[in-house]
Design a protein around this motif. Structure first.
Motif, PDB file in Angstrom:
ATOM      1  N   ASN A 295      33.856  29.435  30.511  1.00  0.00           N
ATOM      2  CA  ASN A 295      34.523  30.472  30.240  1.00  0.00           C
ATOM      3  C   ASN A 295      35.440  30.495  29.232  1.00  0.00           C
ATOM      4  O   ASN A 295      35.652  29.355  28.537  1.00  0.00           O
ATOM      5  CB  ASN A 295      35.547  30.583  31.823  1.00  0.00           C
ATOM      6  CG  ASN A 295      36.364  29.327  31.946  1.00  0.00           C
ATOM      7  OD1 ASN A 295      37.133  29.114  31.020  1.00  0.00           O
ATOM      8  ND2 ASN A 295      35.960  28.545  32.824  1.00  0.00           N
ATOM      9  N   GLY A 296      36.482  31.650  28.819  1.00  0.00           N
ATOM     10  CA  GLY A 296      37.211  31.661  27.751  1.00  0.00           C
ATOM     11  C   GLY A 296      38.396  30.576  27.793  1.00  0.00           C
ATOM     12  O   GLY A 296      38.657  29.877  26.866  1.00  0.00           O
ATOM     13  N   MET A 297      38.840  30.412  29.099  1.00  0.00           N
ATOM     14  CA  MET A 297      39.934  29.304  29.202  1.00  0.00           C
ATOM     15  C   MET A 297      39.453  28.168  28.636  1.00  0.00           C
ATOM     16  O   MET A 297      40.212  27.249  27.911  1.00  0.00           O
ATOM     17  CB  MET A 297      40.681  29.186  30.462  1.00  0.00           C
ATOM     18  CG  MET A 297      41.878  28.370  30.378  1.00  0.00           C
ATOM     19  SD  MET A 297      42.357  28.607  32.043  1.00  0.00           S
ATOM     20  CE  MET A 297      41.613  27.464  32.916  1.00  0.00           C
TER      21      MET A 297
ATOM     22  N   SER B  87      50.112  37.515  26.709  1.00  0.00           N
ATOM     23  CA  SER B  87      48.934  37.453  26.680  1.00  0.00           C
ATOM     24  C   SER B  87      48.242  37.215  28.241  1.00  0.00           C
ATOM     25  O   SER B  87      49.113  37.326  29.222  1.00  0.00           O
ATOM     26  CB  SER B  87      48.360  36.349  26.071  1.00  0.00           C
ATOM     27  OG  SER B  87      46.834  36.189  25.822  1.00  0.00           O
TER      28      SER B  87
ATOM     29  N   ALA C 188      45.837  32.509  30.719  1.00  0.00           N
ATOM     30  CA  ALA C 188      44.780  31.951  30.575  1.00  0.00           C
ATOM     31  C   ALA C 188      45.044  31.102  28.837  1.00  0.00           C
ATOM     32  O   ALA C 188      44.769  29.772  28.680  1.00  0.00           O
ATOM     33  CB  ALA C 188      43.462  32.177  30.397  1.00  0.00           C
ATOM     34  N   SER C 189      45.558  31.906  28.058  1.00  0.00           N
ATOM     35  CA  SER C 189      45.902  31.516  26.797  1.00  0.00           C
ATOM     36  C   SER C 189      46.935  30.294  27.055  1.00  0.00           C
ATOM     37  O   SER C 189      46.658  29.155  26.212  1.00  0.00           O
ATOM     38  CB  SER C 189      46.624  32.591  25.861  1.00  0.00           C
ATOM     39  OG  SER C 189      45.879  33.596  25.836  1.00  0.00           O
TER      40      SER C 189
ATOM     41  N   ASP D 144      42.498  32.687  19.732  1.00  0.00           N
ATOM     42  CA  ASP D 144      41.866  33.287  20.808  1.00  0.00           C
ATOM     43  C   ASP D 144      41.572  34.660  20.732  1.00  0.00           C
ATOM     44  O   ASP D 144      42.109  35.615  20.535  1.00  0.00           O
ATOM     45  CB  ASP D 144      43.242  33.458  21.991  1.00  0.00           C
ATOM     46  CG  ASP D 144      42.687  33.762  23.396  1.00  0.00           C
ATOM     47  OD1 ASP D 144      41.790  34.421  23.475  1.00  0.00           O
ATOM     48  OD2 ASP D 144      43.322  33.663  24.364  1.00  0.00           O
TER      49      ASP D 144
ATOM     50  N   ALA E  85      39.367  36.216  22.764  1.00  0.00           N
ATOM     51  CA  ALA E  85      38.510  36.861  24.117  1.00  0.00           C
ATOM     52  C   ALA E  85      38.647  38.379  23.934  1.00  0.00           C
ATOM     53  O   ALA E  85      37.986  38.910  24.728  1.00  0.00           O
ATOM     54  CB  ALA E  85      39.583  36.108  25.300  1.00  0.00           C
ATOM     55  N   GLN E  86      39.623  39.122  23.319  1.00  0.00           N
ATOM     56  CA  GLN E  86      39.589  40.394  23.406  1.00  0.00           C
ATOM     57  C   GLN E  86      39.347  41.022  22.097  1.00  0.00           C
ATOM     58  O   GLN E  86      39.275  42.071  21.874  1.00  0.00           O
ATOM     59  CB  GLN E  86      41.075  40.931  23.759  1.00  0.00           C
ATOM     60  CG  GLN E  86      41.735  40.307  25.014  1.00  0.00           C
ATOM     61  CD  GLN E  86      42.967  40.636  25.495  1.00  0.00           C
ATOM     62  OE1 GLN E  86      43.462  41.693  24.840  1.00  0.00           O
ATOM     63  NE2 GLN E  86      43.354  40.626  26.502  1.00  0.00           N
TER      64      GLN E  86
ATOM     65  N   SER F  10      35.567  35.066  25.385  1.00  0.00           N
ATOM     66  CA  SER F  10      35.158  34.867  26.564  1.00  0.00           C
ATOM     67  C   SER F  10      34.350  35.997  26.829  1.00  0.00           C
ATOM     68  O   SER F  10      34.088  37.132  26.230  1.00  0.00           O
ATOM     69  CB  SER F  10      36.449  35.281  27.545  1.00  0.00           C
ATOM     70  OG  SER F  10      36.177  35.696  28.777  1.00  0.00           O
TER      71      SER F  10
ATOM     72  N   LYS G 174      35.587  41.981  29.172  1.00  0.00           N
ATOM     73  CA  LYS G 174      35.389  42.067  27.753  1.00  0.00           C
ATOM     74  C   LYS G 174      34.455  42.597  26.945  1.00  0.00           C
ATOM     75  O   LYS G 174      33.377  43.174  27.672  1.00  0.00           O
ATOM     76  CB  LYS G 174      35.471  40.372  27.703  1.00  0.00           C
ATOM     77  CG  LYS G 174      36.512  39.558  27.847  1.00  0.00           C
ATOM     78  CD  LYS G 174      37.813  39.743  27.580  1.00  0.00           C
ATOM     79  CE  LYS G 174      39.109  39.210  28.623  1.00  0.00           C
ATOM     80  NZ  LYS G 174      39.327  37.920  28.806  1.00  0.00           N
TER      81      LYS G 174
HETATM   82  C1  LIG Z   1      40.140  36.834  29.461  1.00  0.00           C
HETATM   83  C2  LIG Z   1      41.174  36.047  28.407  1.00  0.00           C
HETATM   84  C3  LIG Z   1      41.015  34.750  28.285  1.00  0.00           C
HETATM   85  C4  LIG Z   1      40.406  34.027  29.408  1.00  0.00           C
HETATM   86  O1  LIG Z   1      39.156  34.062  29.626  1.00  0.00           O
HETATM   87  P1  LIG Z   1      38.380  33.612  30.778  1.00  0.00           P
HETATM   88  O2  LIG Z   1      36.681  33.739  30.604  1.00  0.00           O
HETATM   89  O3  LIG Z   1      38.602  34.683  31.963  1.00  0.00           O
HETATM   90  O4  LIG Z   1      38.695  32.481  31.085  1.00  0.00           O
HETATM   91  C5  LIG Z   1      42.028  34.206  27.427  1.00  0.00           C
HETATM   92  N1  LIG Z   1      42.516  34.839  26.851  1.00  0.00           N
HETATM   93  C6  LIG Z   1      42.767  36.175  26.700  1.00  0.00           C
HETATM   94  C7  LIG Z   1      43.503  36.786  25.480  1.00  0.00           C
HETATM   95  C8  LIG Z   1      42.003  36.969  27.471  1.00  0.00           C
HETATM   96  O5  LIG Z   1      41.906  38.208  27.464  1.00  0.00           O
END
Ligand SMILES: *Cc1c(COP(=O)(O)O)cnc(C)c1O
Length: 373
Positions: free
Chosen positions: A58-60, A84, A87-88, A157, A159-160, A181, A186
């Protein structure tokens, strides 16, 4: 109903590709860390223009593994943003480090000028975890300058922000490590959890591969207490065959919609973020700001016209209960702008499956809103 994410419409497009990929993986008898993960990693790295990609759970975890690859020390300070997904910050805590917060700028991203001032007065800060929030890339030249001037380790980060650019530069290309992520909402989402870490450093990529798999350097030999955070063969195959091929097209559609909003939402009670039409943002979300106390009224107005909206994020990170129980974090600059986002931000639907008529409906709904004061 105009949804924030329309998975039913997406499924119509990807269904046959997903089912073909599923059959292939099922028949292969190989479900963890096999050829599908490697193939997807290569394709993702190529898409991103970065040498190595490492698929994780996962992203985290991608963020945590990124920090750990850079040999972060216990209690180490990591400069990051108060606005944010939690998770960040949670990744910083999981890596045994301490988040240090400054405020955000007018676009909701970490204020890099405040970062610079803080780095000048506190030379003990070696790590920076910036977030390209909402899919809007930060000022990447400034980020690169801070990295060089202060010798920083940077974990971006993204993820977005897959595919987001700022001028000639791509989000994720400044840090020693970038993390992303594949959470279903996403811009490149899977049918479940997934994430990846990207780096141009072969040594860091190797380390990340060990850390995602129990810190294993050879079969049953463990050099570090790693994680179990592997991208599944199934998700890798589905991402590779059914989703990655559409990211460019879907991003273009998000941009078109965002630009229609930016140029045609005109209501003195609604403030758009200062992002130029034609910017390299990938619009994971489309945030607007309303005056104090009026957000609920707008949300109801939209809802009465069958338009779903959401808040990103209703509570800033330094004020989360979970953080209060993890002493050691610091608020270096009062997060006044971040707090304003938490009270006044509202995200409009910007997913790539909106029809032209639906985009018009969103614009009309925003323009016809007269706040009940
Ligand atoms: C979704 C997200 C994450 C975490 O990703 P996961 O896959 O849900 O663990 C981290 N940082 C940002 C900015 C996110 O939007």
């Amino acid at each position: 109903m105009i949804l924030l994410n329309d998975f039913a419409r997406q499924w119509e497009i990807v269904e046959s590709r997903v089912l073909d990929a599923t059959r292939r993986v099922g028949a292969s008898g190989r479900y963890i860390l096999g050829p599908e993960v490697e193939r997807f990693e290569h394709a993702l790295a190529k898409f991103w223009g970065i040498t190595h990609a490492v698929g994780v759970g996962n992203g985290m975890d991608a963020l945590e593994i990124g920090l750990r690859c850079l040999d972060i020390r216990p209690g180490e300070k990591v400069l990051s943003t108060p606005l944010s997904a939690f998770a960040s910050t949670l990744a910083i805590l999981r890596a045994g480090a301490r988040p240090i917060f400054v405020d955000v700028d007018e676009r909701g991203g970490i204020d890099l000028d405040q970062c610079e001032r803080l780095l000048r007065r506190d030379s003990s800060i070696r790590f920076l975890l910036p977030v390209h929030l909402y899919g809007i890339a930060l000022d990447l030249q400034k980020l690169a300058r801070l990295r060089d001037e202060f010798g920083l380790f940077v974990v971006e980060d993204c993820a977005q922000a897959i595919g987001a650019t700022d001028g000639e530069m791509t989000a994720g290309s400044v840090g020693q490590v970038a993390a992303t992520s594949f959470y279903p909402t996403k811009n490149l989402g899977a049918l479940g959890d997934g994430g990846a870490l990207l780096t141009n450093d072969a040594h860091l990529a190797e380390k990340a591969k060990n850390l995602r798999n129990y810190g294993q350097t050879a079969h049953y030999f463990h050099s570090e207490p790693g994680l179990n955070s592997r991208l599944d063969e199934l998700h890798a195959a589905i991402l590779h065959d059914a989703f990655l091929p559409f990211v460019k097209e879907w991003t273009e559609r998000r941009r078109k919609i965002a630009h229609a909003y930016l140029s045609r939402i005109m209501n003195p009670a609604i403030q758009l973020l200062p992002v130029e039409a034609g910017s390299g943002a990938v619009w994971h979300l489309f945030p607007i700001l309303v005056a104090e106390g009026l957000r609920e009224d707008l949300q109801q107005h939209l809802s009465s016209r069958e338009i779903v909206s959401a808040i990103h994020y209703p509570r800033i990170i330094p004020e989360q209960e979970a953080l209060k129980r993890s002493p050691g974090f610091e608020v270096a600059e009062q997060p006044l702008k971040a707090s304003r986002f938490s009270r006044c931000e509202l995200s409009l639907p910007v997913h790539p499956f909106l029809s032209e008529a639906e985009v018009e409906r969103v614009i009309d709904a925003c323009n016809s809103w007269q706040p009940q004061t």
